[in-house]
Design an enzyme around this catalytic site. Structure first.
Site, PDB file in Angstrom:
ATOM      1  N   GLU A  38       0.824  -1.204   0.000  1.00 47.76           N
ATOM      2  CA  GLU A  38       0.000   0.000   0.000  1.00 47.76           C
ATOM      3  C   GLU A  38       0.864   1.261   0.000  1.00 47.76           C
ATOM      4  O   GLU A  38       0.599   2.213  -0.744  1.00 47.76           O
ATOM      5  CB  GLU A  38      -0.922   0.014   1.228  1.00 47.76           C
ATOM      6  CG  GLU A  38      -1.894  -1.147   1.283  1.00 47.76           C
ATOM      7  CD  GLU A  38      -1.364  -2.327   2.084  1.00 47.76           C
ATOM      8  OE1 GLU A  38      -2.158  -2.938   2.817  1.00 47.76           O
ATOM      9  OE2 GLU A  38      -0.143  -2.614   1.996  1.00 47.76           O
TER      10      GLU A  38
ATOM     11  N   ALA B 266      11.200 -40.404  -2.046  1.00 50.80           N
ATOM     12  CA  ALA B 266      11.510 -41.059  -3.316  1.00 50.80           C
ATOM     13  C   ALA B 266      11.509 -42.556  -3.055  1.00 50.80           C
ATOM     14  O   ALA B 266      12.135 -43.025  -2.098  1.00 50.80           O
ATOM     15  CB  ALA B 266      12.872 -40.609  -3.837  1.00 50.80           C
TER      16      ALA B 266
ATOM     17  N   ALA C 294      15.589 -47.707  -0.317  1.00 54.14           N
ATOM     18  CA  ALA C 294      16.975 -48.154  -0.468  1.00 54.14           C
ATOM     19  C   ALA C 294      16.978 -49.666  -0.651  1.00 54.14           C
ATOM     20  O   ALA C 294      16.023 -50.355  -0.274  1.00 54.14           O
ATOM     21  CB  ALA C 294      17.804 -47.766   0.752  1.00 54.14           C
TER      22      ALA C 294
END
Length: 340
Positions: free
Chosen positions: A47, A148, A156
């Site tokens: 503003e 992942a 793994a």
């Protein structure tokens, strides 16, 4: 308001800790007098930026703002007061201010005789500051769990090797994800075994400058040796001597962190899931099978299919690396846990 939302998302504007805000000042005939946006903590609010550009032309104008003008004095003054002093006659804002320290600007404007309207494109405004809004409503950071895994849920192999379960494209995307958060959280076990650096890197796998890095957070009661990479000077690191996810998030919220990327191993992920403190899941799935090895998540205390934790799928994207003959593509799933 659509233009104000564009301004709020101007390139280079940090995602936090302050909300991203845009402002457009309109003349009585609807033409644009000036525009402004907030560029980060300590800089003029949107503003004030627009008012400064407009000067005396702001008197009698309408201010269109993506967030309710603030009502407190911090590193900058209250925007509600600045709008009143500039002679603005009407203020239209999208999202109410959720920060208890700053809210109340709409009422200040009304008491000063300014016409105020709120709620215009409020959903779009919330999306601009998703983590900021979540943190102020829930009094803790938003938590995104990134994992992942292979198609059979292994992070793994049986011998402990995990490079690389994810593809180069998935790893690049994971660094993009790191850049959207303001803290990267792992457990001491991950640091001791994998020795990650936990930095944000570019497409050439080069660390971004320190000022563009995220806070590295390691939680747990085991000591982190000086030689571990999270102790280097590439980014700031905080060690939290706790195994309690609630305590860890409370400490990060106190440090003004609003979006945590959970990258720890299966034990830490399970602890956050059991505590109901995972708000978003981003999973990179590789088209491979291992049949044995570390699971992507630890014991959740679920003994029957009826008690399974269900996830709502928000997005499915295939991440391709180079030509067809290159590495197998990964699939990125973006999901949220169902709370019902």
């Amino acid at each position: 308001m659509a233009r104000a939302l564009e301004l709020a998302q101007s390139p280079g504007v940090p995602l936090g800790p302050n909300p991203r805000v845009g402002t457009v000042l309109l003349a009585a005939d609807g033409t644009t007098l000036s525009e402004g946006f907030h560029r980060g903590a300590g800089t003029p609010h949107a503003e004030v930026d627009a008012l400064t550009r407009a000067g005396d032309r702001a008197r009698g104008a309408t201010a269109v703002v993506t967030l309710e003008p603030c009502n407190h004095t911090g590193r900058t003054g209250p925007c509600a007061r600045a709008l009143v002093d500039a002679g603005v006659s009407r203020v239209v804002f999208a999202q109410p201010d959720l920060n208890p320290v700053a809210q109340g600007g709409a009422e200040t404007l009304r008491r000063a005789g300014v016409d105020v309207e709120g709620g215009l494109l409020v959903d779009e405004a919330r999306a601009v500051n998703r983590a900021w809004a979540f943190a102020h409503v829930h009094r803790r950071p938003l938590v995104t769990w990134k994992l992942a895994a292979t198609l059979d849920g292994r992070s793994a192999a049986a011998d402990g090797s995990s490079r690389w379960v994810s593809s180069p494209a998935a790893r690049r995307d994971a660094h993009r994800l790191r850049g959207l958060c303001d803290a990267i959280l792992v457990g001491t076990g991950t640091v001791l075994v994998d020795d990650p650096q936990l930095t944000v890197r570019d497409d050439d796998d080069v660390n971004l400058p320190r000022e563009r890095q995220r806070l590295r957070v390691v939680m747990g009661r085991r000591a982190v040796p000086p030689g571990k990479r999270v102790r280097d000077d590439a980014a700031e690191t905080v060690l939290l001597p706790t195994r309690d996810p609630h305590e860890a998030l409370a400490e990060l919220f106190a440090r003004d962190r609003q979006h945590v990327l959970l990258e720890g191993g299966p034990t830490l992920a399970a602890a956050f899931l059991r505590a109901g403190l995972v708000d978003e899941v981003v999973a990179y799935l590789a088209p491979m099978l291992l049949g044995a090895g570390a699971a992507a998540v630890g014991d959740l205390g679920i003994g029957t299919i009826a008690d399974a934790l269900h996830l709502a799928v928000l997005d499915v994207t295939t991440l391709v690396t180079g030509p067809v003959s290159g590495p197998d593509p990964n699939v990125r799933l973006t999901m949220t846990p169902r709370r019902d």
